[in-house]
Design an enzyme around this catalytic site. Structure first.
Site, PDB file in Angstrom:
ATOM      1  N   ASP A   5      81.342  60.140   9.278  1.00 52.16           N
ATOM      2  CA  ASP A   5      81.417  58.997  10.188  1.00 52.16           C
ATOM      3  C   ASP A   5      80.060  58.319  10.229  1.00 52.16           C
ATOM      4  O   ASP A   5      79.023  58.981  10.126  1.00 52.16           O
ATOM      5  CB  ASP A   5      81.795  59.458  11.597  1.00 52.16           C
ATOM      6  CG  ASP A   5      83.301  59.555  11.772  1.00 52.16           C
ATOM      7  OD1 ASP A   5      84.021  58.804  11.094  1.00 52.16           O
ATOM      8  OD2 ASP A   5      83.743  60.393  12.572  1.00 52.16           O
ATOM      9  N   ASP A  60      65.924  45.852  31.995  1.00 48.72           N
ATOM     10  CA  ASP A  60      67.165  46.248  31.318  1.00 48.72           C
ATOM     11  C   ASP A  60      67.018  47.694  30.835  1.00 48.72           C
ATOM     12  O   ASP A  60      66.234  47.992  29.932  1.00 48.72           O
ATOM     13  CB  ASP A  60      67.420  45.312  30.133  1.00 48.72           C
ATOM     14  CG  ASP A  60      68.766  45.584  29.455  1.00 48.72           C
ATOM     15  OD1 ASP A  60      69.423  46.593  29.797  1.00 48.72           O
ATOM     16  OD2 ASP A  60      69.149  44.793  28.568  1.00 48.72           O
ATOM     17  N   PHE A 102      74.087  42.231  32.974  1.00 48.60           N
ATOM     18  CA  PHE A 102      75.057  41.890  31.927  1.00 48.60           C
ATOM     19  C   PHE A 102      76.473  42.155  32.432  1.00 48.60           C
ATOM     20  O   PHE A 102      76.729  43.135  33.132  1.00 48.60           O
ATOM     21  CB  PHE A 102      74.804  42.723  30.670  1.00 48.60           C
ATOM     22  CG  PHE A 102      75.797  42.465  29.566  1.00 48.60           C
ATOM     23  CD1 PHE A 102      75.581  41.432  28.657  1.00 48.60           C
ATOM     24  CD2 PHE A 102      76.948  43.230  29.440  1.00 48.60           C
ATOM     25  CE1 PHE A 102      76.491  41.175  27.645  1.00 48.60           C
ATOM     26  CE2 PHE A 102      77.866  42.988  28.432  1.00 48.60           C
ATOM     27  CZ  PHE A 102      77.644  41.959  27.530  1.00 48.60           C
ATOM     28  N   ARG A 153      78.114  37.649  29.556  1.00 47.33           N
ATOM     29  CA  ARG A 153      77.658  38.115  28.240  1.00 47.33           C
ATOM     30  C   ARG A 153      76.181  37.822  28.016  1.00 47.33           C
ATOM     31  O   ARG A 153      75.764  37.440  26.932  1.00 47.33           O
ATOM     32  CB  ARG A 153      78.511  37.494  27.128  1.00 47.33           C
ATOM     33  CG  ARG A 153      79.978  37.904  27.218  1.00 47.33           C
ATOM     34  CD  ARG A 153      80.819  37.128  26.247  1.00 47.33           C
ATOM     35  NE  ARG A 153      80.458  37.441  24.873  1.00 47.33           N
ATOM     36  CZ  ARG A 153      80.532  36.573  23.864  1.00 47.33           C
ATOM     37  NH1 ARG A 153      80.914  35.326  24.107  1.00 47.33           N
ATOM     38  NH2 ARG A 153      80.204  36.918  22.648  1.00 47.33           N
ATOM     39  N   MET A 154      75.394  38.001  29.077  1.00 46.82           N
ATOM     40  CA  MET A 154      73.941  37.822  28.966  1.00 46.82           C
ATOM     41  C   MET A 154      73.259  38.635  30.059  1.00 46.82           C
ATOM     42  O   MET A 154      73.901  39.074  31.029  1.00 46.82           O
ATOM     43  CB  MET A 154      73.550  36.345  29.078  1.00 46.82           C
ATOM     44  CG  MET A 154      73.772  35.730  30.446  1.00 46.82           C
ATOM     45  SD  MET A 154      73.269  33.996  30.544  1.00 46.82           S
ATOM     46  CE  MET A 154      74.553  33.209  29.584  1.00 46.82           C
ATOM     47  N   SER A 155      71.972  38.873  29.904  1.00 45.41           N
ATOM     48  CA  SER A 155      71.192  39.574  30.922  1.00 45.41           C
ATOM     49  C   SER A 155      69.781  38.996  30.924  1.00 45.41           C
ATOM     50  O   SER A 155      69.401  38.251  30.014  1.00 45.41           O
ATOM     51  CB  SER A 155      71.140  41.081  30.625  1.00 45.41           C
ATOM     52  OG  SER A 155      70.486  41.320  29.382  1.00 45.41           O
ATOM     53  N   LYS A 186      68.693  36.669  27.669  1.00 42.91           N
ATOM     54  CA  LYS A 186      69.094  37.005  26.296  1.00 42.91           C
ATOM     55  C   LYS A 186      70.582  37.319  26.325  1.00 42.91           C
ATOM     56  O   LYS A 186      71.107  37.827  27.340  1.00 42.91           O
ATOM     57  CB  LYS A 186      68.312  38.206  25.758  1.00 42.91           C
ATOM     58  CG  LYS A 186      68.618  39.541  26.442  1.00 42.91           C
ATOM     59  CD  LYS A 186      67.844  40.672  25.800  1.00 42.91           C
ATOM     60  CE  LYS A 186      68.275  42.032  26.344  1.00 42.91           C
ATOM     61  NZ  LYS A 186      68.066  42.246  27.764  1.00 42.91           N
ATOM     62  N   ASP A 220      85.049  64.650  15.867  1.00 43.72           N
ATOM     63  CA  ASP A 220      85.035  65.207  17.220  1.00 43.72           C
ATOM     64  C   ASP A 220      86.174  64.704  18.104  1.00 43.72           C
ATOM     65  O   ASP A 220      86.448  65.280  19.144  1.00 43.72           O
ATOM     66  CB  ASP A 220      83.697  64.930  17.910  1.00 43.72           C
ATOM     67  CG  ASP A 220      83.376  63.434  17.977  1.00 43.72           C
ATOM     68  OD1 ASP A 220      84.245  62.628  17.586  1.00 43.72           O
ATOM     69  OD2 ASP A 220      82.266  63.086  18.408  1.00 43.72           O
ATOM     70  N   ASP A 247      90.556  62.315  14.958  1.00 42.76           N
ATOM     71  CA  ASP A 247      90.000  62.924  13.742  1.00 42.76           C
ATOM     72  C   ASP A 247      90.771  64.179  13.326  1.00 42.76           C
ATOM     73  O   ASP A 247      90.587  64.667  12.204  1.00 42.76           O
ATOM     74  CB  ASP A 247      88.533  63.321  13.965  1.00 42.76           C
ATOM     75  CG  ASP A 247      87.621  62.115  14.080  1.00 42.76           C
ATOM     76  OD1 ASP A 247      87.886  61.120  13.388  1.00 42.76           O
ATOM     77  OD2 ASP A 247      86.652  62.169  14.850  1.00 42.76           O
TER      78      ASP A 247
END
Length: 685
Positions: free
Chosen positions: A306, A343, A375, A380-382, A394, A517, A521
């Protein structure tokens, strides 16, 4: 000091247990499982009979003393062979004893249908019972967290002191009996009956109770039995040839000669090599459900991995700052760092770390009163808005552009190009703005773990192909695959794609290993020849796999493959040494036996052994002592080096083949010089 004395006590205990086991294994009902050593035991018994009542008809020229010496050496040979197996089993039993402490006197808080809690012994739990475990409680059985989130100490199983987080509804909901809850409370559904838990399986496996002979072991045993049958015929023929040339070979000498010729060295060590291989896996914190699984690792030619958590860290981290418009890189560094000071996500932290490396210096405590922009899926920003009104943000390109346009700002003409370029590299672009001015783009990338390229190169030198599976788009997958150095990749992979990839490789005659895991899987783990489940994973994954990594480190598959290869190389090296030994003993003993009646045979008696009796006793003593001398190699294993099959074979022949031919000549001559005076005193020279 306590730790050292305990270690010494454990070693002493293992040795004493192995000595006891060496005698108990003399039971013919046990010895018959090892054909070569069973033949030695029959010879030992016959020698004992002729020691008690020598026969002048069959045992010409040999008396009680000589017969007794042959019996004693054969008896010691059997003990040494049994000791080799017992010492390997003893190490496993010592590990099992420590695991059993995790089960001792465990209690369970059983929750009934009315919501009432009853304290019972863990041994009384049944499958699908519900238990409550709070901080300090030992989890009474294998199960799944159905409610709650808590830290669990798994050091009793893994040896790792750091607790792991278990949470209902996640891939980390599986818990193991014998582990301890460190914080909070969990509601757990027990999924196995008593005696069937993971800990019970571990104890059975490391004790050797569940070890079955592997296909390679069975094939080698068939070869050893065939060689033994051939040498029995040769030995019987020598008796009649001796009579024909007036050389009287007694029964004890024939038995000794047979034991020297048959592959007793590898016959005595074969089982211990297999057990030691499983023990090495256990000491590496890997539980193999069978010796076959460890052995299969040595033959693996394809590994499916993976991407997330195995090849990459799984978090997209800051890799670069790209300016747009008329702004400089320093502008982007400052704006990106300021938007990320508060952040605490891995991405935000990585932005600050990278900025500091590039010269940014600012204390977050100075802006404790600033307004934090959290966020969310909607915005969709912080970022952060300072007290003076300066806003650092951003976020996703379209969200930032929409915000800037709403505040009458302009979009730099090269912004789309930089966003596209980062996307083409398989990265994630985060656009950075100060108020209504876009200053640049943060390049986030899924970071490949250090040293993996070199490790994959090492696998390639072994002839092993690596395939990366990822849910990412083909472009991102290609970029990561190239950086990591894997041989191939499968993008946008679904669980069924992994199974198809395994089947495709297996159809070409290859053995395939993979790690996993999650419940999704499990089918692929079951399909793979070597399925390695993470201990932190789901119960379904662990049930489907044939190996479990207690440390939950997916990259350990590389070391596991090396353990398997080491097992195969050790067995091959000691088999080469054993067969070379037999050839050398043959040419050392036979000339001395026939030299008395055939003077021309003296030219072949290059070692100048004193007599036929001293030659036989010397060879037999060497045949016995070489077994314990090789136990450390059988237990530790021959060191594995990345090389082609031809190189490994050449090295085996030079080191163990040539060494197996030379060592007996030297050792038998030295032993002959030591025992000749004693045999002379006993009158059997």
């Amino acid at each position: 000091m306590k730790e050292n004395s305990e270690g010494k006590f454990l070693n002493k205990k293992v040795v004493m247990t192995a000595l006891k086991g060496a005698f108990l294994k003399l039971d013919p009902r046990y010895m018959i499982n090892n054909t070569v050593m069973f033949i030695v035991e029959i010879g030992c018994f016959i020698s004992l009979l002729f020691t008690i009542a020598p026969s002048s008809l069959i045992n010409i020229g040999e008396g009680r003393v000589f017969n007794g010496i042959i019996f004693l050496i054969l008896f010691i040979t059997l003990l040494f062979a049994n000791f080799a197996e017992s010492i390997a089993e003893g190490k496993g039993k010592a590990q099992a004893d420590s695991l059993k402490q995790s089960k001792k006197d465990a209690k369970a808080n059983l929750l009934n249908a009315k919501g009432e809690i009853t304290v019972i012994d863990a041994s009384e739990l049944k499958q699908y019972d519900i238990v409550i475990c709070s901080a300090g409680d030992i989890i009474p059985g294998d199960g799944e967290v159905i409610e709650g989130i808590a830290s669990v100490d798994e050091s009793a199983i893994t040896g790792e002191s750091a607790p792991v987080l278990k949470q209902a509804g996640s891939d980390f909901s599986s818990v193991t009996g014998g582990t301890r809850v460190v914080s909070d409370t969990l509601k757990i559904k027990i999924l196995v009956n008593q005696g069937e838990s993971f800990l019970d399986k571990m104890i059975g496996l490391v004790e050797g109770a569940s070890r079955q002979k592997t296909p390679n072991e069975i094939a080698l045993e068939v070869l050893l039995i065939t060689l033994t049958a051939i040498f029995i015929i040769v030995t019987i023929s020598l008796y009649f040839i001796g009579n024909y040339v007036n050389v009287k070979i007694g029964m004890a000498s024939l038995i000794a000669l047979l034991v020297c010729l048959i592959p007793t060295t590898i016959g005595g060590l074969l089982s211990s090599i297999g057990i030691a291989g499983m023990n090495r896996a256990v000491s590496f914190n890997v539980i193999a459900m069978s010796g076959k699984a460890v052995e299969a690792c040595g033959d693996v030619s394809t590994i499916i991995l993976d991407k997330t958590g195995t090849i990459t860290y799984g978090n997209r981290l800051a890799a670069d700052f790209v300016p747009v418009g008329d702004h400089t890189k320093e502008d982007v560094i400052k704006a990106a760092a300021m938007s990320s000071l508060m952040d605490e996500t891995p991405e935000g932290t990585s932005v600050v770390v990278l900025a500091e490396k590039l010269g940014f210096k600012e204390e977050a405590t100075k802006y404790i009163d600033a307004e934090i922009i959290e966020f969310s899926a909607e915005n969709r920003m912080s970022g952060m808005i300072l007290n003076d009104g300066t806003a650092y943000r951003k976020g996703a390109g379209d969200s930032i552009k929409e915000l800037v346009e709403s505040e009458k700002g302009s979009i730099p003409c090269n912004l789309e190009k930089e966003i596209t370029d980062i996307s083409l590299l398989g990265g994630t672009p985060l656009v950075v703005a100060v108020n209504n001015d876009i200053v640049g783009v943060i390049y986030l990338k899924d970071t490949v773990k250090e040293g993996l390229r070199e490790r994959f190169e090492r696998l390639r030198s072994m002839g092993i192909k690596t395939i990366m599976c990822t849910g990412d788009n083909p472009l991102t997958a290609k970029t990561i695959a190239k950086e990591a150095g894997v041989d191939a990749y499968i993008a946008e992979a679904k669980p069924e794609d992994k199974i198809e990839a395994i089947k495709e490789e297996q159809s070409q005659g290859k053995l395939v290993a993979m790690t996993g895991d999650g419940t999704n899987d499990a089918p692929a783990l079951a399909q793979a020849d070597v399925g390695i489940a993470m201990n932190s994973g789901t119960m379904a994954a662990k049930e489907a796999a044939n190996m479990i990594d207690l440390d939950s480190n997916p990259t350990k598959i590389i070391e596991i493959v090396e353990i398997g290869k080491q097992l195969l190389i050790t067995r091959g090296a000691l088999t080469t040494f054993s067969i070379a030994n037999d050839v050398a003993k043959y040419f050392a003993v036979l000339p001395a036996i026939f030299a008395a009646s055939i003077p021309s045979m003296n030219t072949l008696n290059i070692m100048g052994l004193s007599s036929s009796n001293s030659a036989i006793v010397s060879a037999l003593i060497f045949n016995a002592v070489i077994i314990p001398a090789l136990i450390p190699i059988a237990m530790k294993g021959v060191k594995y080096r990345s090389a082609s099959i031809d190189s490994i074979l050449t090295r085996n022949l030079l080191v163990y083949g040539l060494g197996g031919c030379i060592v007996p000549f030297i050792a038998i001559k030295v032993i002959d010089m030591i025992i000749t005076p004693l045999l002379s005193v006993l009158g059997i020279l």
